[in-house]
Design a protein around this motif. Structure first.
Motif, PDB file in Angstrom:
ATOM      1  N   MET A 337       8.253  65.554  39.086  1.00 21.28           N
ATOM      2  CA  MET A 337       8.704  66.865  38.593  1.00 21.28           C
ATOM      3  C   MET A 337       7.905  67.309  37.367  1.00 21.28           C
ATOM      4  O   MET A 337       7.446  68.445  37.286  1.00 21.28           O
ATOM      5  N   ASP A 356       3.556  60.876  28.901  1.00 21.78           N
ATOM      6  CA  ASP A 356       4.177  59.814  29.705  1.00 21.78           C
ATOM      7  C   ASP A 356       4.066  58.516  28.908  1.00 21.78           C
ATOM      8  O   ASP A 356       3.593  58.513  27.762  1.00 21.78           O
ATOM      9  N   GLU A 415      15.795  59.189  36.085  1.00 24.41           N
ATOM     10  CA  GLU A 415      17.200  59.602  36.059  1.00 24.41           C
ATOM     11  C   GLU A 415      18.049  58.398  35.639  1.00 24.41           C
ATOM     12  O   GLU A 415      18.731  57.775  36.454  1.00 24.41           O
ATOM     13  N   LYS A 420      16.798  58.095  29.219  1.00 25.18           N
ATOM     14  CA  LYS A 420      16.851  59.458  28.664  1.00 25.18           C
ATOM     15  C   LYS A 420      17.281  59.407  27.195  1.00 25.18           C
ATOM     16  O   LYS A 420      16.747  60.137  26.354  1.00 25.18           O
ATOM     17  N   SER A 442      19.021  65.971  37.289  1.00 26.73           N
ATOM     18  CA  SER A 442      19.663  66.645  38.421  1.00 26.73           C
ATOM     19  C   SER A 442      21.100  66.206  38.598  1.00 26.73           C
ATOM     20  O   SER A 442      21.848  66.868  39.309  1.00 26.73           O
TER      21      SER A 442
END
Ligand code: NAD
Length: 736
Positions: A337, A356, A415, A420, A442
């Motif tokens: 993404m 990254d 995810e 995160k 998401s």
């Protein structure tokens, strides 16, 4: 005489140059005032003996977008009001209104002096119909020139002579192709189809148009000449016998009979080519009047044109927030993404730092942009220089301190809550005080992620859809503490990258994925109930969905569905998922190793190209199969649309989505919800809450409690309300 929207200058050769340049608008459109002025210009140029001919052009970079669809929307309200008083008179008045543009263009065509349309940029819909009524058509060869009759995309069709003139200039097959798909043509293609007389260098446009008049252009349309013959001989020829019997079948294959306007185009051309031109215009006017009375036309214009435009212009942007000038954006996570998010940002002219874990991964992410640029250059959409400039705006990095001067950061790492959390902390350690942090998660609720932030008011969700460069929608998700400035910056960013935003409150799956999983889960129920997989996929397409639910699940990945089901059980308990769904998905993933498109094995098998995917034959052995004759395809279609619409209604009831325009536009742009309905809530409004509630109850009795209508829907049914009435998006404006 002075006009508001036009200037008229007559040169020494007696050629009047009419320039269309509407004040305060970025694009020219047909309004009632424009039509009045054009009418007056025709009269004035005819009356002025010094005028030998007219060149018609635009003063803007584009030629015109066509009719102002708000004007068409107002015809709907007019018709509804009049219909309540006298239905027959209402239809007659609508018919007369519809004929206004047709009559104006016909007047121009038969005025006795030659008109040449000089097309300098995008020329759409009514503007191209006007050009078709001119005796000469010259277009600039600039790349920006796009010609189309795209009305079918919003549920109507070219109803100002377009169906009659195009089919008298080019062969019927090309005419039908152009109008039933609404495709854009380059100037060269339009010329090859005989729709233009000349294509010239941009600086030669006006001289070439004037020259046509000086060379003695006749002020008579071909179909007004004696002995005019329709291209390829019309309807009663051997060639036409190949086309016409097949045309309705092809249209049905493409549209499943869901689009009345597309069928009306076929009828207008078929019937119109058998009669004199003016009778053809009348036929077109009748069908246009009919199509304007359909729910499809009303709902499509509302969602796909008006609402989409309003949301794009920031209908949900908080008042009083200054427009954000995004000088630089950071993207953290250069994977699937993040790499594409960096690309679309750079394509919008905004410099991006792409971060990254190591520089190699960041460079690999930029490589995705390089591939997309190469593709665009190959297709002639970008020049080498434009491509190089775009790529120069993406700077790969593994150093968070490169984010010290960004206005917005978009996080697109794994995810995983812990990953995160670490990223949020690392980014905030260097982020300027004024910058906004957006997560592309998401599934993880934004409020929960924001607990890791020192500045939750500046924390927001910006949820992209894959493939990012193609999908037009972004969901902007508000956490409990998200502030107005964060919303404004997020919406300004979405506008800058030319996508349509919907603003939703925080919930598991947000809006789009909640609906998408209902669609997929209904297909699981059908499979488990023994419906043959091919019928499931075909019924969904016949209902108007662009991709079958099983194919969609393969794209999303079946192991991701499995992961989400497991996470739902972990968070909400066993009862939150259907055990039969869990069994189906775990069996596919764990026993069969079928993960979806990504390992070429899902509900479909994906052989190496050019072979096409086909449904996995093993699906038949999973559950006892019903005979095709015992399955009612009509009910399958209803189950798909109803289950999604119900979920959309639940999101309104729960206050996740607050504006029906967003549920409608989000459902069409996010997962292609049957566009002819105008979206998931318009589907309910279109049939009426009472009919919908009855349908839900019928389906609940046969297929399970997930179809039970909600309290809100029952209340709306009892009161005869619609979503657009009860949650009126314009209530604030109306109250003001
Ligand atoms: P991905 O695995 O392709 O990419 C994640 C990237 O993040 C990898 O390149 C990884 O090296 C990098 N990364 C991990 N930890 C990092 C760190 N500490 N610092 C910097 N970079 C780090 O995943 P993806 O599919 O691109 O998904 C990314 C996010 O987007 C997820 O939150 C996902 O839920 C969301 N999302 C995915 C999709 C989709 O279709 N895949 C759609 C919408 C949203």
């Amino acid at each position: 005489m002075a006009y508001t929207n036009f200037t008229v200058e007559t040169d020494a050769d007696g050629i009047a140059l009419v320039t269309w340049d509407m004040p305060g608008k970025s694009m020219n459109v047909f309004t009632a005032e424009v039509m009045d002025e054009l009418n007056a210009i025709i009269d004035a140029t005819v009356a002025d003996a010094a005028v030998k001919g007219v060149v018609f052009t635009s003063g803007k970079s584009s030629f015109s977008g066509g009719a102002d669809l708000s004007m068409i929307k107002s015809m709907f309200s007019f018709y509804q009001d009049e219909k309540a008083k006298d239905p027959t008179a209402a239809t007659q008045k609508l018919f007369n209104l519809v004929g206004r543009m047709t009559g104006l263009f016909r007047k121009l065509e038969t005025c006795g002096k030659p008109w040449v349309s000089a097309i300098n940029g995008t020329c759409m819909g009514g503007a191209f119909e006007l050009s078709l009524a001119c005796h000469g058509r010259v277009a600039s060869s600039a790349k920006s020139v796009k010609i189309a009759l795209p009305e079918v995309k919003v549920g109507i069709f070219p109803g100002a002579g377009g169906t009659q003139r195009v089919s008298r200039l080019t062969d019927a097959q090309s005419a039908l192709q152009m109008m039933t798909t609404g495709q854009s043509l380059t100037a060269a293609r339009a010329k090859a189809m005989n729709l233009l007389h000349q294509v010239v260098e941009p600086d030669q446009l006006i001289p070439a148009a004037k020259q046509m008049i000086k060379d003695g252009l006749k002020p008579i349309a071909p179909w007004d000449e004696k002995g005019f013959k329709v291209p390829n001989g019309g309807i009663w020829t051997p060639a036409a016998a190949q086309l016409w019997p097949a045309a309705p079948a092809i249209l049905r294959r493409e549209t499943s009979g869901n689009y009345p306007a597309a069928l009306a185009i076929l009828k207008c051309v078929y019937e119109g080519l058998q009669v004199p031109f003016d009778t053809g215009l009348k036929i077109e006017q009748r069908y246009f009047t009919q199509v304007l009375q359909t729910t499809e036309a009303y709902s499509m214009i509302r969602s796909l044109f008006i609402s989409m435009q309003e949301l794009g212009k920031g209908a949900r942007r908080p008042a009083g927030q200054p427009k954000a000038a995004l000088k630089k954006v950071g993207v953290v996570g250069a994977g699937f993404m993040g790499a594409s998010i960096a690309y679309v940002t750079a394509a919008a002219g905004i410099p991006v730092t792409l971060i990254d874990r190591d520089i190699e991964a960041a460079i690999k992410g930029k490589g995705v942009g390089e591939g997309l640029v190469k593709d665009s250059i190959g297709k002639g959409r970008l020049t080498q220089d434009e491509g190089a400039a775009l790529l120069s705006r993406i700077t790969p990095s593994a150093d968070y301190s490169d984010l010290k001067d960004v206005d917005l950061v978009i996080e697109a790492v794994f995810e995983d809550r812990d990953v995160k959390k670490a990223v949020i902390e690392a980014v905030e350690a260097v982020l300027p005080a004024s910058a906004i942090f957006a997560s592309n998660t998401s599934t993880l609720p934004i409020s929960g992620l924001a607990e890791n932030s020192k500045r939750p008011a500046d924390f927001i969700g910006v949820h992209f859809f894959s493939p990012v460069e193609k999908m037009m929608l972004t969901e902007v998700i508000l956490g409990k503490e998200t502030g107005d400035r964060a919303i404004a910056v997020a919406l300004d960013y979405v506008a800058a990258i030319k996508k349509t935003p919907i603003v939703v409150n925080d919930t598991r799956g947000f809006f789009v994925n909640r609906c998408v999983f209902r669609y997929i889960h209904e297909a699981y129920d059908m499979l488990i109930g023994g419906v043959p997989a091919a019928m499931i996929e075909n019924a969904a397409k016949m209902a108007g969905m662009p991709v079958g639910p099983l194919a969609l699940n393969d794209e999303v990945a079946i192991d991701l569905s499995y992961k989400i089901l497991k996470a739902t059980v972990a968070d909400l308990g066993e009862k939150a998922v259907d055990p039969r769904h869990m069994q189906l998905v775990s069996g596919l993933v764990e026993s069969e190793g079928r993960l979806g498109r990504k390992n070429s094995k899902g509900f479909y098998d994906y052989p190496p190209k050019p072979a096409k995917k086909s449904l996995w034959p093993g699906l038949k052995d999973l559950y006892p199969q019903k005979k095709a004759d015992d399955v009612d395809v009509g009910v399958l279609k209803q189950r798909f649309l109803v289950t999604i619409a119900l979920e959309a209604a639940r999101t309104m009831e729960e206050g996740i989505v607050t504006d029906p325009r967003e549920a409608d536009v989000g459902s069409i742009l996010g997962f292609g919800f049957a566009p002819y309905t105008g979206g998931a809530l318009s589907y309910i409004d279109g049939m009426g809450a009472k009919v919908f509630v009855d349908l839900c109850e019928k389906l609940a009795a046969a297929y399970g409690p997930h179809f039970k209508p909600t309290a809100l829907l029952k209340d709306m049914a009892a009161k005869g309300e619609t979503f657009y009435g009860r949650f009126d998006p314009y209530r604030v404006e109306k109250a003001a």
